[in-house]
Design a protein around this motif. Structure first.
Motif: not given
Length: 211
Positions: A73-76, A104-110
Motif C-alpha cells: 500500500e505504501i511502497p515508496h 502514501e504518507l497521508t494514508r499512513e498517518l491516518a
C-alpha cells in the motif's frame, strides 16, 4: 507552571513498557507516547488501560520503525518488511520532493491515528519517533488529524541549547546545528498551531541529552 515528564517508545518492547509503568508508579513519570506498531504494543495498551493516571499520546512513526499499512500500500515509504528507512535526512527529503511518497504518507498517518483510536485510550498528545513531525510536510499532514482525533497537545522539540552544552559539550557542533534547525522548524509549527486547539509546551528538555 505545569511540568510533564514523558517517556517515548511505549509499546516498542517489554522492557520499555515495564520501565514506563514502574517510573509512573514509583517515580515522577506522568505521560508516555505509544508506538502503535511496536513489537509490544498490545502489552502496552493493556498496561495503559490498567493505569488510567498515565496520560498516553501517539508516537507517530515515519522513520526507524514499522508502518501500519502493508508494504504494497505504501511502497515508496517502506521496504518489503514494512520498515521505514533508518535515515531521517534521506526520508525527510523523500517526503518533501516525492508526490507519491506524500500521498502514501497521508494514508499512513491516518492509519496510525485510527489504530490509536481502537485502543480506547484518550489521546493526550502527539509527537513522533526521532522528532520528525516538525518536518513541514509531515506536520501539515499530521495537524488536521491531531485536531480531528482530539489531541490535547503537540510536542515540539524546543530544547535549551545552553543547558545541553553545559551538561555535556561532546558533539557540540552537531547539537548547535540541530538546535538551529529545530528552532526554525518549531517557530513555523507554532505559527501553524495558532488557530487550533492543541497546546504546546514552552520548553522541552532532554532531547539533546537522550540516552
Amino acid at each position: 507552571m505545569w511540568i510533564i515528564l514523558n517517556a517515548d517508545d511505549f509499546g516498542r518492547s517489554t522492557g520499555i513498557n515495564t520501565a514506563v509503568i514502574r517510573a509512573h508508579h514509583e517515580g515522577v513519570l506522568t505521560s508516555a507516547s505509544l508506538m502503535v506498531t511496536g513489537d509490544a504494543v498490545e502489552e502496552a495498551i493493556t498496561l495503559a488501560r490498567e493505569t488510567p493516571t498515565l496520560a498516553v499520546g501517539l508516537h507517530v512513526v515515519v522513520a526507524n520503525g514499522r508502518s501500519v499499512l502493508s508494504p504494497g500500500e505504501i511502497p515508496h515509504l517502506v521496504d518489503g518488511d514494512g520498515h521505514f528507512s533508518n535515515d531521517p535526512i534521506r526520508i525527510g527529503l523523500r517526503y518533501y520532493f516525492s508526490r507519491m511518497a506524500r500521498a502514501e504518507l497521508t494514508r499512513e498517518l491516518a492509519a496510525q491515528f485510527e489504530r490509536f483510536t481502537t485502543t480506547g485510550l484518550p489521546l493526550s498528545h502527539v509527537d513522533s519517533h526521532l522528532h520528525l513531525h516538525p518536518h513541514p510536510i509531515v506536520f501539515d499532514l499530521m495537524l488536521p488529524l491531531a485536531v480531528k482525533f482530539g489531541a490535547r497537545g503537540v510536542r515540539l522539540p524546543r530544547d535549551e541549547l545552553w543547558l545541553a552544552l553545559r551538561h555535556n559539550r561532546q558533539r557540540a557542533a552537531t547539537k548547535i546545528m540541530w538546535a538551529i534547525v529545530f528552532r526554525l522548524l518549531c517557530r513555523w509549527c507554532v505559527s501553524r498551531l495558532r488557530n487550533h486547539r492543541p497546546i504546546v509546551a514552552h520548553r522541552v528538555y532532554g532531547l539533546m541529552r537522550t540516552g
